[in-house]
Design a protein around this motif. Sequence first.
Motif, PDB file in Angstrom:
ATOM      1  N   PRO A  83      59.009  66.550  49.606  1.00 52.08           N
ATOM      2  CA  PRO A  83      57.618  66.161  49.881  1.00 52.08           C
ATOM      3  C   PRO A  83      56.877  65.682  48.627  1.00 52.08           C
ATOM      4  N   ASN A  84      55.819  64.889  48.870  1.00 49.64           N
ATOM      5  CA  ASN A  84      54.906  64.528  47.777  1.00 49.64           C
ATOM      6  C   ASN A  84      53.973  65.691  47.470  1.00 49.64           C
ATOM      7  N   SER A  85      53.582  66.397  48.548  1.00 48.80           N
ATOM      8  CA  SER A  85      52.645  67.524  48.377  1.00 48.80           C
ATOM      9  C   SER A  85      52.687  68.390  49.634  1.00 48.80           C
ATOM     10  N   LEU A  86      52.532  69.698  49.434  1.00 44.40           N
ATOM     11  CA  LEU A  86      52.565  70.620  50.574  1.00 44.40           C
ATOM     12  C   LEU A  86      51.151  71.011  51.005  1.00 44.40           C
ATOM     13  N   ASP A  87      51.019  71.318  52.285  1.00 45.46           N
ATOM     14  CA  ASP A  87      49.780  71.905  52.815  1.00 45.46           C
ATOM     15  C   ASP A  87      49.947  73.428  52.782  1.00 45.46           C
ATOM     16  N   ASP A  88      49.154  74.088  51.922  1.00 47.83           N
ATOM     17  CA  ASP A  88      49.332  75.540  51.768  1.00 47.83           C
ATOM     18  C   ASP A  88      48.226  76.331  52.467  1.00 47.83           C
ATOM     19  N   SER A  89      47.626  75.733  53.521  1.00 47.47           N
ATOM     20  CA  SER A  89      46.482  76.419  54.141  1.00 47.47           C
ATOM     21  C   SER A  89      46.866  77.760  54.770  1.00 47.47           C
ATOM     22  N   CYS A  90      48.114  77.928  55.248  1.00 50.87           N
ATOM     23  CA  CYS A  90      48.483  79.233  55.843  1.00 50.87           C
ATOM     24  C   CYS A  90      48.483  80.320  54.771  1.00 50.87           C
ATOM     25  N   ALA A  91      49.011  80.006  53.578  1.00 52.60           N
ATOM     26  CA  ALA A  91      48.987  80.996  52.484  1.00 52.60           C
ATOM     27  C   ALA A  91      47.537  81.329  52.122  1.00 52.60           C
ATOM     28  N   ARG A  92      46.690  80.321  52.122  1.00 51.02           N
ATOM     29  CA  ARG A  92      45.278  80.553  51.789  1.00 51.02           C
ATOM     30  C   ARG A  92      44.626  81.454  52.835  1.00 51.02           C
ATOM     31  N   GLU A  93      44.905  81.168  54.113  1.00 55.66           N
ATOM     32  CA  GLU A  93      44.243  81.930  55.183  1.00 55.66           C
ATOM     33  C   GLU A  93      44.832  83.327  55.347  1.00 55.66           C
ATOM     34  N   GLU A  94      46.162  83.446  55.251  1.00 54.69           N
ATOM     35  CA  GLU A  94      46.793  84.718  55.616  1.00 54.69           C
ATOM     36  C   GLU A  94      46.826  85.738  54.477  1.00 54.69           C
ATOM     37  N   TRP A  95      46.837  85.283  53.229  1.00 57.63           N
ATOM     38  CA  TRP A  95      46.833  86.274  52.128  1.00 57.63           C
ATOM     39  C   TRP A  95      46.011  85.837  50.921  1.00 57.63           C
ATOM     40  N   GLY A  96      45.127  84.836  51.170  1.00 56.78           N
ATOM     41  CA  GLY A  96      44.117  84.518  50.154  1.00 56.78           C
ATOM     42  C   GLY A  96      44.602  83.746  48.946  1.00 56.78           C
ATOM     43  N   TRP A  97      45.709  82.986  49.085  1.00 52.24           N
ATOM     44  CA  TRP A  97      46.248  82.227  47.948  1.00 52.24           C
ATOM     45  C   TRP A  97      45.245  81.203  47.406  1.00 52.24           C
ATOM     46  N   ARG A  98      45.045  81.195  46.110  1.00 56.90           N
ATOM     47  CA  ARG A  98      44.232  80.168  45.414  1.00 56.90           C
ATOM     48  C   ARG A  98      44.862  79.901  44.058  1.00 56.90           C
ATOM     49  N   PRO A  99      45.296  78.678  43.763  1.00 52.73           N
ATOM     50  CA  PRO A  99      45.806  78.396  42.413  1.00 52.73           C
ATOM     51  C   PRO A  99      44.668  78.391  41.393  1.00 52.73           C
ATOM     52  N   ASP A 143      57.483  57.047  39.584  1.00 49.99           N
ATOM     53  CA  ASP A 143      56.447  57.126  40.622  1.00 49.99           C
ATOM     54  C   ASP A 143      56.730  58.174  41.701  1.00 49.99           C
ATOM     55  N   VAL A 144      57.656  59.108  41.433  1.00 48.29           N
ATOM     56  CA  VAL A 144      57.986  60.104  42.467  1.00 48.29           C
ATOM     57  C   VAL A 144      57.102  61.344  42.311  1.00 48.29           C
ATOM     58  N   TYR A 145      56.327  61.605  43.362  1.00 45.98           N
ATOM     59  CA  TYR A 145      55.478  62.809  43.366  1.00 45.98           C
ATOM     60  C   TYR A 145      56.285  64.031  43.768  1.00 45.98           C
ATOM     61  N   MET A 146      56.079  65.154  43.072  1.00 43.91           N
ATOM     62  CA  MET A 146      56.593  66.450  43.533  1.00 43.91           C
ATOM     63  C   MET A 146      55.540  67.511  43.230  1.00 43.91           C
ATOM     64  N   ASP A 147      55.516  68.538  44.080  1.00 46.52           N
ATOM     65  CA  ASP A 147      54.618  69.673  43.836  1.00 46.52           C
ATOM     66  C   ASP A 147      55.110  70.486  42.646  1.00 46.52           C
ATOM     67  N   MET A 148      54.179  70.949  41.834  1.00 42.20           N
ATOM     68  CA  MET A 148      54.496  71.801  40.675  1.00 42.20           C
ATOM     69  C   MET A 148      53.489  72.944  40.616  1.00 42.20           C
ATOM     70  N   ILE A 149      53.873  73.995  39.899  1.00 37.61           N
ATOM     71  CA  ILE A 149      52.963  75.138  39.732  1.00 37.61           C
ATOM     72  C   ILE A 149      53.195  75.718  38.338  1.00 37.61           C
ATOM     73  N   TYR A 150      52.129  76.219  37.720  1.00 39.79           N
ATOM     74  CA  TYR A 150      52.273  76.843  36.398  1.00 39.79           C
ATOM     75  C   TYR A 150      52.661  78.318  36.592  1.00 39.79           C
ATOM     76  N   MET A 151      53.542  78.807  35.718  1.00 38.39           N
ATOM     77  CA  MET A 151      54.107  80.143  35.885  1.00 38.39           C
ATOM     78  C   MET A 151      53.069  81.249  36.147  1.00 38.39           C
ATOM     79  N   PRO A 152      51.931  81.285  35.430  1.00 34.60           N
ATOM     80  CA  PRO A 152      50.993  82.389  35.711  1.00 34.60           C
ATOM     81  C   PRO A 152      50.556  82.418  37.182  1.00 34.60           C
ATOM     82  N   ASP A 153      50.362  81.249  37.775  1.00 32.46           N
ATOM     83  CA  ASP A 153      50.012  81.210  39.202  1.00 32.46           C
ATOM     84  C   ASP A 153      51.196  81.654  40.063  1.00 32.46           C
ATOM     85  N   ALA A 154      52.409  81.261  39.668  1.00 33.48           N
ATOM     86  CA  ALA A 154      53.600  81.631  40.452  1.00 33.48           C
ATOM     87  C   ALA A 154      53.782  83.153  40.456  1.00 33.48           C
ATOM     88  N   LEU A 155      53.571  83.779  39.302  1.00 38.93           N
ATOM     89  CA  LEU A 155      53.738  85.239  39.203  1.00 38.93           C
ATOM     90  C   LEU A 155      52.694  85.955  40.055  1.00 38.93           C
TER      91      LEU A 155
END
Length: 318
Positions: free
Chosen positions: A278-294, A205-217
């Motif tokens: 963390p269970n999940s991160l708030d990535d709104s600064c990345a979204r606002e400052e350089w347009g991050w969208r997974p 039951d432990v939540y962690m943030d994950m990302i798929y490699m194409p998005d990470a690159l």
Amino acid sequence: MKRILIVGAGGQIGSELTVYLRKIYGGSNVVATDVRESKTLGEDGPFEVLNALDATNMASVVARHKVDTIFNLVALLSAVGERNPQMAWGVNMGALMNSLEVARQHHCALFTPSSIGAFGPTSPKDKTPQDTIMQPTTIYGVCKVTGEMLGNYYYHKYGVDTRSVRFPGIISNVTLPGGGTTDYAVEIYYEAVRKGRFTCPVPPDVYMDMIYMPDALRACVELMEADPTKLLHRNSFNLASMSFTPEIICAEIRKRMPDFTMDYDIDPVKKEIAESWPNSLDDSCAREEWGWRPEWDLSSMTDDMLEVIRRKEQTVEA
Ligand code: AKB
């Protein structure tokens, strides 16, 4: 970015980032380096053996290839770091300090990944804010927080263009991760294809943030290409894509493989680390400052991971 050096190119991120950057910037403009010899990294561009702890050699590679941007990917990950904290500090901070110094002396931009591991049990658990309490309880996390501060220091003191993201666990199908707490989320797909079952080292039951490699690159390139005048933060941006527990990823695989089973053999070190993050991160600064969208979510990633690994396994068998 015109002439790029990748330090630690043989690892999980580097092996794919090298190919990705060479497609964008041209093979000859991306110099891959690793502490070990590699045939594949030298296929479409320059490769050199480089120990990241050897600052003189790093500087000479940078000068010889007229490098303007360094990606320092060298790190002992969270779980393996706990087995030898002194070595983890030596490797992680040594590679970073050398990269910062070479970047300063040779006027290079520098990308170094941070991690969700920079947070600890006293950070807010859900939607962890960009700027908040950071008191990690692993040596890996201590290195990441220190690295973030050093990155900002070099930017303010010397004007070095340092940028970074706090990566979630990265799920990929080219090079296996090694020694991380989130590795289970990669291993589960391989074991599902190979054996139809998986023994999970992390509690259900432990939540962690994950990302798929194409998005990470894509995140690496988009941040390094971002307009510097828009960046209020630098080291390091929260990055989010998906957050799940072992139970949830298991259920997602079972939708496609109803006979897949999972049991647990909890690794106490990984359990403690996973529960401190963390269970999940708030990535709104990345979204606002350089347009991050997974672009990938758990469902589309699961389809792709299973398909790619099945193909790889068939090639091995043939
Ligand atoms: C680890 O689990 O140590 C890494 C990370 C989240 O930084 N994958």
